[in-house]
Design a protein around this motif. Structure first.
Motif, PDB file in Angstrom:
ATOM      1  N   TYR A  33       5.157  -2.902 -15.367  1.00  0.00           N
ATOM      2  CA  TYR A  33       3.835  -2.396 -15.994  1.00  0.00           C
ATOM      3  C   TYR A  33       2.909  -1.722 -15.301  1.00  0.00           C
ATOM      4  O   TYR A  33       2.236  -0.701 -15.281  1.00  0.00           O
ATOM      5  CB  TYR A  33       3.087  -3.672 -16.654  1.00  0.00           C
ATOM      6  CG  TYR A  33       1.704  -3.481 -17.396  1.00  0.00           C
ATOM      7  CD1 TYR A  33       1.881  -2.933 -18.636  1.00  0.00           C
ATOM      8  CD2 TYR A  33       0.463  -3.504 -16.901  1.00  0.00           C
ATOM      9  CE1 TYR A  33       0.789  -2.674 -19.453  1.00  0.00           C
ATOM     10  CE2 TYR A  33      -0.467  -3.620 -17.594  1.00  0.00           C
ATOM     11  CZ  TYR A  33      -0.449  -3.099 -18.601  1.00  0.00           C
ATOM     12  OH  TYR A  33      -1.682  -2.678 -19.559  1.00  0.00           O
ATOM     13  N   LYS A  39       5.028  -1.037 -21.727  1.00  0.00           N
ATOM     14  CA  LYS A  39       3.689  -1.374 -22.625  1.00  0.00           C
ATOM     15  C   LYS A  39       3.360  -2.777 -22.270  1.00  0.00           C
ATOM     16  O   LYS A  39       4.253  -3.811 -21.854  1.00  0.00           O
ATOM     17  CB  LYS A  39       3.725  -1.083 -24.038  1.00  0.00           C
ATOM     18  CG  LYS A  39       3.940   0.081 -24.104  1.00  0.00           C
ATOM     19  CD  LYS A  39       4.185   0.637 -25.663  1.00  0.00           C
ATOM     20  CE  LYS A  39       4.508   2.444 -25.759  1.00  0.00           C
ATOM     21  NZ  LYS A  39       4.881   2.563 -27.141  1.00  0.00           N
ATOM     22  N   GLU A  40       1.999  -3.248 -22.470  1.00  0.00           N
ATOM     23  CA  GLU A  40       1.716  -4.715 -22.564  1.00  0.00           C
ATOM     24  C   GLU A  40       2.699  -5.388 -23.441  1.00  0.00           C
ATOM     25  O   GLU A  40       2.802  -6.754 -23.028  1.00  0.00           O
ATOM     26  CB  GLU A  40       0.405  -4.921 -22.923  1.00  0.00           C
ATOM     27  CG  GLU A  40      -0.276  -5.892 -22.155  1.00  0.00           C
ATOM     28  CD  GLU A  40      -1.864  -5.974 -22.509  1.00  0.00           C
ATOM     29  OE1 GLU A  40      -2.332  -7.094 -22.549  1.00  0.00           O
ATOM     30  OE2 GLU A  40      -2.522  -5.096 -22.467  1.00  0.00           O
ATOM     31  N   SER A  41       3.211  -5.172 -24.258  1.00  0.00           N
ATOM     32  CA  SER A  41       4.161  -5.722 -25.296  1.00  0.00           C
ATOM     33  C   SER A  41       5.314  -6.318 -24.757  1.00  0.00           C
ATOM     34  O   SER A  41       5.938  -7.030 -25.230  1.00  0.00           O
ATOM     35  CB  SER A  41       4.060  -5.241 -26.518  1.00  0.00           C
ATOM     36  OG  SER A  41       4.820  -3.894 -26.574  1.00  0.00           O
ATOM     37  N   GLU A  72      10.265   0.574 -28.407  1.00  0.00           N
ATOM     38  CA  GLU A  72       8.936   0.710 -28.846  1.00  0.00           C
ATOM     39  C   GLU A  72       8.026   0.079 -27.837  1.00  0.00           C
ATOM     40  O   GLU A  72       6.692   0.005 -27.563  1.00  0.00           O
ATOM     41  CB  GLU A  72       8.535   0.159 -30.187  1.00  0.00           C
ATOM     42  CG  GLU A  72       8.811  -1.476 -30.209  1.00  0.00           C
ATOM     43  CD  GLU A  72       8.884  -2.078 -31.749  1.00  0.00           C
ATOM     44  OE1 GLU A  72       7.652  -2.779 -31.976  1.00  0.00           O
ATOM     45  OE2 GLU A  72       9.416  -1.529 -32.754  1.00  0.00           O
ATOM     46  N   HIS A  73       8.572  -0.789 -26.981  1.00  0.00           N
ATOM     47  CA  HIS A  73       7.736  -1.422 -26.118  1.00  0.00           C
ATOM     48  C   HIS A  73       7.747  -0.709 -24.400  1.00  0.00           C
ATOM     49  O   HIS A  73       7.426  -1.434 -23.417  1.00  0.00           O
ATOM     50  CB  HIS A  73       8.278  -2.977 -25.782  1.00  0.00           C
ATOM     51  CG  HIS A  73       8.283  -3.788 -26.958  1.00  0.00           C
ATOM     52  ND1 HIS A  73       7.174  -4.343 -27.827  1.00  0.00           N
ATOM     53  CD2 HIS A  73       9.393  -4.050 -27.869  1.00  0.00           C
ATOM     54  CE1 HIS A  73       7.429  -4.624 -28.709  1.00  0.00           C
ATOM     55  NE2 HIS A  73       8.848  -4.955 -28.948  1.00  0.00           N
ATOM     56  N   ASN A  75       7.281   2.835 -22.040  1.00  0.00           N
ATOM     57  CA  ASN A  75       6.912   4.116 -21.982  1.00  0.00           C
ATOM     58  C   ASN A  75       7.691   5.233 -21.526  1.00  0.00           C
ATOM     59  O   ASN A  75       7.871   6.206 -22.174  1.00  0.00           O
ATOM     60  CB  ASN A  75       5.452   4.104 -21.108  1.00  0.00           C
ATOM     61  CG  ASN A  75       4.284   3.148 -21.586  1.00  0.00           C
ATOM     62  OD1 ASN A  75       4.121   3.357 -22.771  1.00  0.00           O
ATOM     63  ND2 ASN A  75       3.747   2.520 -20.635  1.00  0.00           N
TER      64      ASN A  75
END
Length: 153
Positions: A33, A39-41, A72-73, A75
């Protein structure tokens, strides 16, 4: 996208002290991160996936875990690596009722451009090589692990 393309020094942790699996995964998440790779998720997604599809592997030379989540989680694709000072328990990939003491975690953060099967195959080939695993375990710094992995990835 090859494994070499996913290796970043700031996503490699050595001599990690972790209380348990969640703590180890949290530390890898924080490195990924902070580097802007996930991502934060990502962290909660990894924990959720571990409950449904465990990733611990009992291997002859060193037990490992290979947690990963859907793009989707993520970058941008990266491999988060943690070499643990003391092993933590992961449920086994091939028998969810059993646990294994894991010393190395390879957390795959694969973006949409990545090819999961090829990356998993590269990691599996690597973790089955005794000399490679012993070199990673003995490495004293992220730089050393990066050099080891770049020779193979």
């Amino acid at each position: 996208m090859t494994l070499k393309d996913m290796i970043f020094r700031d996503c490699i942790l050595t001599d990690v002290r972790a209380a348990d699996q969640e703590d180890a995964l949290r530390q890898i998440f924080e490195a990924l991160y902070k580097a802007g790779k996930v991502k934060e998720s990502f962290y909660n997604a990894v924990l959720k996936r571990e409950t449904e599809y465990p990733t611990g592997l009992a291997l002859p030379h060193c037990n490992v875990a290979i947690p990963h989540v859907v793009p989707e989680h993520v970058n941008s694709s990266a491999l988060g690596i943690a070499v643990l000072r003391e092993p933590v328990l992961f449920r086994q990939m091939d028998n969810h009722d059993l646990t294994t003491e894991v010393r190395i975690i390879f957390s795959i953060a694969l973006g949409r451009e990545g090819k999961q099967i090829e990356v998993l195959q590269s990691i599996m080939k690597m973790v089955l090589e005794k000399d490679m695993i012993h070199a990673i375990l003995k490495a004293g710094s992220p730089e050393e692990i990066e050099m080891i992995l770049r020779k193979v990835g």
